[in-house]
Structure formats: structure tokens, C-alpha cells
Scaffold this active site. Structure first.
Site, PDB file in Angstrom:
ATOM      1  N   GLY A 104       0.820  -1.198   0.000  1.00 11.98           N
ATOM      2  CA  GLY A 104       0.000   0.000   0.000  1.00 11.98           C
ATOM      3  C   GLY A 104       0.857   1.253   0.000  1.00 11.98           C
ATOM      4  O   GLY A 104       2.044   1.217   0.337  1.00 11.98           O
ATOM      5  N   CYS A 105       0.244   2.378  -0.342  1.00 11.44           N
ATOM      6  CA  CYS A 105       1.005   3.628  -0.472  1.00 11.44           C
ATOM      7  C   CYS A 105       1.482   4.153   0.880  1.00 11.44           C
ATOM      8  O   CYS A 105       2.680   4.416   1.066  1.00 11.44           O
ATOM      9  CB  CYS A 105       0.179   4.673  -1.224  1.00 11.44           C
ATOM     10  SG  CYS A 105      -1.473   4.959  -0.562  1.00 11.44           S
ATOM     11  N   PHE A 106       0.563   4.307   1.850  1.00 11.15           N
ATOM     12  CA  PHE A 106       0.992   4.714   3.185  1.00 11.15           C
ATOM     13  C   PHE A 106       1.983   3.696   3.751  1.00 11.15           C
ATOM     14  O   PHE A 106       2.986   4.065   4.375  1.00 11.15           O
ATOM     15  CB  PHE A 106      -0.208   4.812   4.124  1.00 11.15           C
ATOM     16  CG  PHE A 106      -0.863   6.160   4.197  1.00 11.15           C
ATOM     17  CD1 PHE A 106      -0.114   7.320   4.341  1.00 11.15           C
ATOM     18  CD2 PHE A 106      -2.240   6.268   4.151  1.00 11.15           C
ATOM     19  CE1 PHE A 106      -0.728   8.567   4.425  1.00 11.15           C
ATOM     20  CE2 PHE A 106      -2.865   7.503   4.237  1.00 11.15           C
ATOM     21  CZ  PHE A 106      -2.114   8.662   4.372  1.00 11.15           C
ATOM     22  N   ALA A 107       1.689   2.412   3.545  1.00 16.25           N
ATOM     23  CA  ALA A 107       2.554   1.364   4.090  1.00 16.25           C
ATOM     24  C   ALA A 107       3.964   1.469   3.535  1.00 16.25           C
ATOM     25  O   ALA A 107       4.945   1.278   4.264  1.00 16.25           O
ATOM     26  CB  ALA A 107       1.964  -0.010   3.780  1.00 16.25           C
TER      27      ALA A 107
END
Length: 325
Positions: free
Chosen positions: A134-137
Site C-alpha cells: 500500500g502507499c501509506f505502508a
């Protein structure tokens, strides 16, 4: 040429994939699947491709493509793969969250490898199926992994991160309309964001005695793309010792760099890069991490993974220029 199929072709991540792949020297787009746009030119939806791409969306698939990118809403990759069969030789890269966690990584005999190259480059090279992070991850893990690798996450980790409007996808909602988003700022999913699962999983993979809490406050920004994360936790060493740890961890990384200067998001927007900066105040280490949510946080990292899976130079097709001004 690597023959590529893209599923869910009308969204932001698919649009970025198309833009990257039409300039990739070793890949060609075989089909772009979109049931809602079948028969329409791709450039009708992704309008910056007018004059560049003359391909149409389709509602049929070629089951023999070399690699399949799934750009579907979260939870929809399982449904699609249940309804469609592909060759045993077809590699799959899923940009959704269906297969990122250990409990979900095996599906119909296919084992998905978590595709964070800075952590699992060798495993990705051998993999047939990839769960793209994921992007935030991605931004947060790249800020934390060097400390976890040394077993130095001793106390709670506090994270505040903001993402652009493209992080919410193309579907309109109350919080994605221009009049709501413009000149505005808000948080959402406090303490419970879905990317926490993969962040905790990776931290424990490197530091199995980690028993503290990762506290994450995600925010919506009034800009289109990018993620800017600030992370702080207890750290007993000096900032120079921290820099040494981070620079050693990322010495072979192709897209993640430790900067000695304070960061801002325009340094990475429109690139596949992640920049990390470190600052020490009393007993706290502040880690700043910034990425483009659609590139290093999604489609760029997916192409990076494709390159590794097919034995190409990791940076192929990803020599992008930041939108600096």
C-alpha cells in the site's frame, strides 16, 4: 517483449501503469480491461494519452499474457481471479490489499510474495505472484525498516502522514469533491487504517520481539498526489549513528535515499523515489519519509517488481523527473 495485461484500466493506478509501460523498452501492453469502458479509446479516459496511445479498452482477457497487473478496488482481486483463469506461466502483480497479509497470501495454490523491494528483493526475483504494498505502508515502512532490522524499536511509534486526493481513487465521495477538498485538511480512519496490518507484519518480520504499538494518524491533504509522513520514537543513539544505520540499510536500494537536508514532497512527486530524513530531539528520533503515492506507492513500485521478476535492471522504465516547479 513482455506482454502485459491490465485489469481495472480506468483508475488512477492503471493510468500510471499505462504511462510507464508505453515507454518501457522491454514491455508492451497487450490489453487493458475495463467493463465500464469496453470499446472506448483509452485516451478518452486517460486524456493525457491523446496522440500517444491508440488502444481501446476491452471486456475480454488474454489468458496467456506474461504478466497481469490487477488495479482493482480492495477486495476485488479475489473475485476477479475466481472468475477468470490465466496460464500457469502468467505472473500476477496485485495492487490491491487482497494478498498482502500472511493470512491471505495463498489463493488457489498461488502464493503471493509481499513486494517491497527494499525488504524482499531476492524473494521477488523468484516470485510468480506479488502483493504490491500500500502507499501509506510503503512510505512508513521505508521510514522504519532500518531501525527494526537492528532491533531498535523499543517503544511506541507515532506516525502522522498526509496523502493527496488521488489516494482515494476516481470514484466521487463527499470528501473528494473539489469544493470539499480545496483549502481543507482532515484526518480519517484514526488508529485503524488498513495499512497498519502490513506495517506491523513487516516490522515483526525484522524485529520479532517488537511488542510496542504503532500509532498511525492518516490525513487528507488538498493536493493531488504525494505522501508526507513524520514518524517519531525513542532512540538512544545520536542522529549520526541513526544516519549510519539508515545509509547502510539502503546502500543497494535503487530508489530509496537518505537525505541530510529537510525534505519536502515536491522532491519526489512524479518519481519512483522515496526520500528519508532523520532528526534527533532529546530522546526522540524523528524520521521523515516522502513518496509519490501513485508511483513508489503503487504503479511505479509495481513496474519495479515486474523488472525484478523478469530479470531486468530494477530501474528500467522508471527514470522519471520530479515535478519540482
Amino acid at each position: 517483449m513482455i506482454q502485459v495485461g491490465i485489469i481495472g484500466g480506468a483508475g488512477y493506478t492503471a493510468g500510471e501503469l499505462i504511462r510507464l509501460l508505453i515507454h518501457h523498452p522491454n514491455a508492451g501492453i497487450n490489453f487493458v480491461f475495463s467493463t465500464s469502458n469496453a470499446g472506448n479509446k483509452i485516451s478518452k479516459v486517460h486524456q493525457d494519452l491523446v496522440g500517444t496511445l491508440d488502444l481501446e479498452f476491452t471486456d475480454t482477457v488474454n489468458p496467456d499474457v506474461d504478466v497481469l497487473f490487477l488495479c482493482l478496488g480492495h477486495g476485488n482481486s479475489v473475485k476477479f481471479l475466481s472468475a477468470n483463469t490465466f496460464s500457469d506461466n502468467t505472473k500476477i502483480i496485485d495492487l490491491g490489499n487482497d494478498f498482502r497479509l500472511e493470512a491471505d497470501k495463498v489463493f488457489k495454490g498461488k502464493t503471493f510474495v509481499y513486494g517491497l523491494p527494499e525488504l524482499q528483493r531476492e524473494a521477488i526475483k523468484k516470485a510468480k505472484y506479488i502483493a504490491n504494498p500500500g502507499c501509506f505502508a510503503t512510505a512508513i515502512q521505508l521510514g522504519l525498516l532500518p531501525l527494526a532490522d537492528k532491533g531498535l524499536l523499543k517503544k511506541d511509534v507515532h506516525i502522522n502522514a498526509v496523502t493527496g486526493a488521488t489516494g482515494a481513487g476516481t470514484s466521487l465521495s463527499e470528501t473528494t469533491h473539489y469544493t470539499w477538498r480545496d483549502n481543507n485538511f482532515s484526518y480519517y480512519k484514526p488508529f485503524t487504517h488498513q495499512h497498519l496490518g502490513e506495517i506491523n507484519q513487516t516490522v515483526i518480520q525484522l524485529q520479532n520481539n517488537f511488542a510496542s504499538e504503532i500509532i498511525f494518524m492518516p490525513n487528507r491533504g488538498n493536493f493531488s498526489r504525494g505522501i508526507f509522513a513524520t514518524i517519531y520514537t525513542d532512540f538512544e543513539g545520536t542522529v549520526e549513528e541513526a544516519k549510519s544505520i539508515y545509509k547502510a540499510f539502503y546502500k543497494d536500494a535503487k530508489f530509496t535515499f537518505v537525505s541530510d537536508e529537510f525534505l519536502h514532497m515536491k522532491q519526489v512527486v512524479n518519481t519512483n523515489n522515496c526520500l528519508v530524513h532523520l532528526h534527533k530531539h532529546k530522546g526522540k528520533l524523528l524520521i521523515t519519509s516522502t513518496i509519490d503515492n501513485l508511483l513508489k506507492g503503487a504503479s511505479g513500485q509495481a513496474v519495479q517488481n515486474m523488472n525484478l521478476m523478469f530479470g531486468l535492471e530494477e530501474t528500467t522504465g522508471l527514470g522519471l523527473k520530479a515535478t519540482y516547479f
